[in-house]
Design a protein around this motif. Sequence first.
Motif, PDB file in Angstrom:
ATOM      1  N   LEU A   1       4.993   3.995  16.344  1.00 26.43           N
ATOM      2  CA  LEU A   1       4.097   5.120  16.614  1.00 26.43           C
ATOM      3  C   LEU A   1       3.439   5.042  17.992  1.00 26.43           C
ATOM      4  O   LEU A   1       3.362   6.045  18.702  1.00 26.43           O
ATOM      5  CB  LEU A   1       3.020   5.194  15.524  1.00 26.43           C
ATOM      6  CG  LEU A   1       2.120   6.422  15.521  1.00 26.43           C
ATOM      7  CD1 LEU A   1       2.923   7.689  15.283  1.00 26.43           C
ATOM      8  CD2 LEU A   1       1.045   6.272  14.449  1.00 26.43           C
ATOM      9  N   PHE A   2       3.005   3.850  18.385  1.00 28.55           N
ATOM     10  CA  PHE A   2       2.190   3.733  19.592  1.00 28.55           C
ATOM     11  C   PHE A   2       2.866   3.056  20.790  1.00 28.55           C
ATOM     12  O   PHE A   2       2.374   3.180  21.910  1.00 28.55           O
ATOM     13  CB  PHE A   2       0.898   2.967  19.282  1.00 28.55           C
ATOM     14  CG  PHE A   2       0.026   3.647  18.259  1.00 28.55           C
ATOM     15  CD1 PHE A   2      -0.500   4.903  18.486  1.00 28.55           C
ATOM     16  CD2 PHE A   2      -0.270   3.013  17.064  1.00 28.55           C
ATOM     17  CE1 PHE A   2      -1.308   5.531  17.548  1.00 28.55           C
ATOM     18  CE2 PHE A   2      -1.084   3.626  16.117  1.00 28.55           C
ATOM     19  CZ  PHE A   2      -1.607   4.892  16.362  1.00 28.55           C
TER      20      PHE A   2
ATOM     21  N   PHE B   1       3.033   4.851  28.041  1.00 26.58           N
ATOM     22  CA  PHE B   1       3.276   4.882  26.600  1.00 26.58           C
ATOM     23  C   PHE B   1       2.511   6.058  26.000  1.00 26.58           C
ATOM     24  O   PHE B   1       1.349   6.275  26.341  1.00 26.58           O
ATOM     25  CB  PHE B   1       2.838   3.574  25.933  1.00 26.58           C
ATOM     26  CG  PHE B   1       3.827   2.456  26.121  1.00 26.58           C
ATOM     27  CD1 PHE B   1       4.962   2.380  25.329  1.00 26.58           C
ATOM     28  CD2 PHE B   1       3.620   1.502  27.105  1.00 26.58           C
ATOM     29  CE1 PHE B   1       5.882   1.362  25.510  1.00 26.58           C
ATOM     30  CE2 PHE B   1       4.537   0.476  27.282  1.00 26.58           C
ATOM     31  CZ  PHE B   1       5.671   0.413  26.495  1.00 26.58           C
ATOM     32  N   ILE B   2       3.188   6.786  25.117  1.00 25.47           N
ATOM     33  CA  ILE B   2       2.566   7.949  24.482  1.00 25.47           C
ATOM     34  C   ILE B   2       2.771   7.881  22.976  1.00 25.47           C
ATOM     35  O   ILE B   2       3.636   7.147  22.485  1.00 25.47           O
ATOM     36  CB  ILE B   2       3.156   9.276  25.026  1.00 25.47           C
ATOM     37  CG1 ILE B   2       4.676   9.327  24.818  1.00 25.47           C
ATOM     38  CG2 ILE B   2       2.774   9.486  26.486  1.00 25.47           C
ATOM     39  CD1 ILE B   2       5.336  10.664  25.139  1.00 25.47           C
ATOM     40  N   LEU B   3       1.978   8.648  22.260  1.00 24.69           N
ATOM     41  CA  LEU B   3       2.128   8.778  20.824  1.00 24.69           C
ATOM     42  C   LEU B   3       3.531   9.313  20.544  1.00 24.69           C
ATOM     43  O   LEU B   3       3.940  10.314  21.132  1.00 24.69           O
ATOM     44  CB  LEU B   3       1.064   9.741  20.288  1.00 24.69           C
ATOM     45  CG  LEU B   3       0.997   9.951  18.794  1.00 24.69           C
ATOM     46  CD1 LEU B   3       0.665   8.641  18.069  1.00 24.69           C
ATOM     47  CD2 LEU B   3      -0.063  10.996  18.467  1.00 24.69           C
ATOM     48  N   ASN B   4       4.257   8.626  19.684  1.00 27.72           N
ATOM     49  CA  ASN B   4       5.652   8.980  19.435  1.00 27.72           C
ATOM     50  C   ASN B   4       5.759  10.376  18.821  1.00 27.72           C
ATOM     51  O   ASN B   4       5.287  10.602  17.707  1.00 27.72           O
ATOM     52  CB  ASN B   4       6.293   7.941  18.509  1.00 27.72           C
ATOM     53  CG  ASN B   4       7.797   8.023  18.502  1.00 27.72           C
ATOM     54  OD1 ASN B   4       8.370   9.089  18.656  1.00 27.72           O
ATOM     55  ND2 ASN B   4       8.436   6.882  18.321  1.00 27.72           N
ATOM     56  N   PRO B   5       6.370  11.317  19.535  1.00 25.56           N
ATOM     57  CA  PRO B   5       6.459  12.684  19.018  1.00 25.56           C
ATOM     58  C   PRO B   5       7.357  12.814  17.790  1.00 25.56           C
ATOM     59  O   PRO B   5       7.282  13.804  17.067  1.00 25.56           O
ATOM     60  CB  PRO B   5       7.022  13.480  20.201  1.00 25.56           C
ATOM     61  CG  PRO B   5       7.684  12.481  21.070  1.00 25.56           C
ATOM     62  CD  PRO B   5       6.969  11.186  20.852  1.00 25.56           C
TER      63      PRO B   5
ATOM     64  N   PHE C   1       0.494   9.560   9.017  1.00 23.15           N
ATOM     65  CA  PHE C   1       1.633   8.643   9.094  1.00 23.15           C
ATOM     66  C   PHE C   1       1.207   7.213   8.753  1.00 23.15           C
ATOM     67  O   PHE C   1       1.830   6.544   7.933  1.00 23.15           O
ATOM     68  CB  PHE C   1       2.247   8.702  10.496  1.00 23.15           C
ATOM     69  CG  PHE C   1       3.411   7.781  10.712  1.00 23.15           C
ATOM     70  CD1 PHE C   1       4.679   8.143  10.290  1.00 23.15           C
ATOM     71  CD2 PHE C   1       3.250   6.557  11.340  1.00 23.15           C
ATOM     72  CE1 PHE C   1       5.764   7.296  10.485  1.00 23.15           C
ATOM     73  CE2 PHE C   1       4.323   5.706  11.540  1.00 23.15           C
ATOM     74  CZ  PHE C   1       5.591   6.075  11.108  1.00 23.15           C
ATOM     75  N   LEU C   2       0.128   6.756   9.348  1.00 23.40           N
ATOM     76  CA  LEU C   2      -0.336   5.380   9.144  1.00 23.40           C
ATOM     77  C   LEU C   2      -0.888   5.141   7.741  1.00 23.40           C
ATOM     78  O   LEU C   2      -0.835   4.014   7.245  1.00 23.40           O
ATOM     79  CB  LEU C   2      -1.400   5.023  10.178  1.00 23.40           C
ATOM     80  CG  LEU C   2      -0.916   4.878  11.610  1.00 23.40           C
ATOM     81  CD1 LEU C   2      -2.092   4.705  12.549  1.00 23.40           C
ATOM     82  CD2 LEU C   2       0.067   3.726  11.734  1.00 23.40           C
TER      83      LEU C   2
ATOM     84  N   ALA D   1       7.052  11.023  15.167  1.00 19.98           N
ATOM     85  CA  ALA D   1       6.220  10.744  13.994  1.00 19.98           C
ATOM     86  C   ALA D   1       4.945  11.572  13.956  1.00 19.98           C
ATOM     87  O   ALA D   1       4.475  11.911  12.877  1.00 19.98           O
ATOM     88  CB  ALA D   1       5.862   9.264  13.953  1.00 19.98           C
ATOM     89  N   ALA D   2       4.399  11.868  15.116  1.00 14.59           N
ATOM     90  CA  ALA D   2       3.117  12.581  15.129  1.00 14.59           C
ATOM     91  C   ALA D   2       2.922  13.257  16.479  1.00 14.59           C
ATOM     92  O   ALA D   2       3.303  12.713  17.515  1.00 14.59           O
ATOM     93  CB  ALA D   2       1.984  11.603  14.877  1.00 14.59           C
ATOM     94  N   ASP D   3       2.300  14.425  16.462  1.00  9.41           N
ATOM     95  CA  ASP D   3       2.013  15.111  17.715  1.00  9.41           C
ATOM     96  C   ASP D   3       0.504  15.238  17.957  1.00  9.41           C
ATOM     97  O   ASP D   3       0.073  15.981  18.816  1.00  9.41           O
ATOM     98  CB  ASP D   3       2.683  16.484  17.750  1.00  9.41           C
ATOM     99  CG  ASP D   3       2.260  17.383  16.601  1.00  9.41           C
ATOM    100  OD1 ASP D   3       1.371  16.992  15.829  1.00  9.41           O
ATOM    101  OD2 ASP D   3       2.831  18.476  16.470  1.00  9.41           O
TER     102      ASP D   3
END
Length: 181
Positions: free
Chosen positions: A71-72, A82-86, A98-99, A88-90
Amino acid sequence: MTLKKTAAGLILLTVMLTGAACSSNQPKSSPSPAATTTTTVAPQATAESQDAVNMKGYIAARIAQEKVEFLFAEAKSADGAFILNPKAADGKEKAVKFLSSYFDTAMVDKLTAHYLTDQKADNAIVTNQKSFFTTNLLATKKEDIAFDASNTKDQVKFTTKDGVTYTTKKVNDKFVVAAVQ
């Protein structure tokens, strides 16, 4: 002729006895002794040992840590941040959802506070590159773990060889990470 009648009678008698033996009318509500024994043994066979429960807690913590990495710390923006994984989550709400499959609410709050920043890149939230976890559980083996003697079927606590203690608890028949110290 008497011999034929006797033979026919014996055959008829044999068929009747065989038919009666095959269609015994045992009541459906009272199981046979063999069925009773099987029923009694089955619950004992499904009881898990504490070692098996401990492994489930440990594996759940490993999977949870892997999901945090996904995710991170897996997706990057065009400029390399590094960005929030699109996948899994936007946004923060979807990251929390998700977590929550892998961590309890208090841990989800700690993780999102640690990883999510106010910055954006490529229309996504930039994440903190420093890992929340001081121990990479994915690099450990069962031999590297010391399980707490007071573990139960609903809570598993273990310590890594470098002194980090993880607590997992059972929620809805599944272990989630409740604490990392």
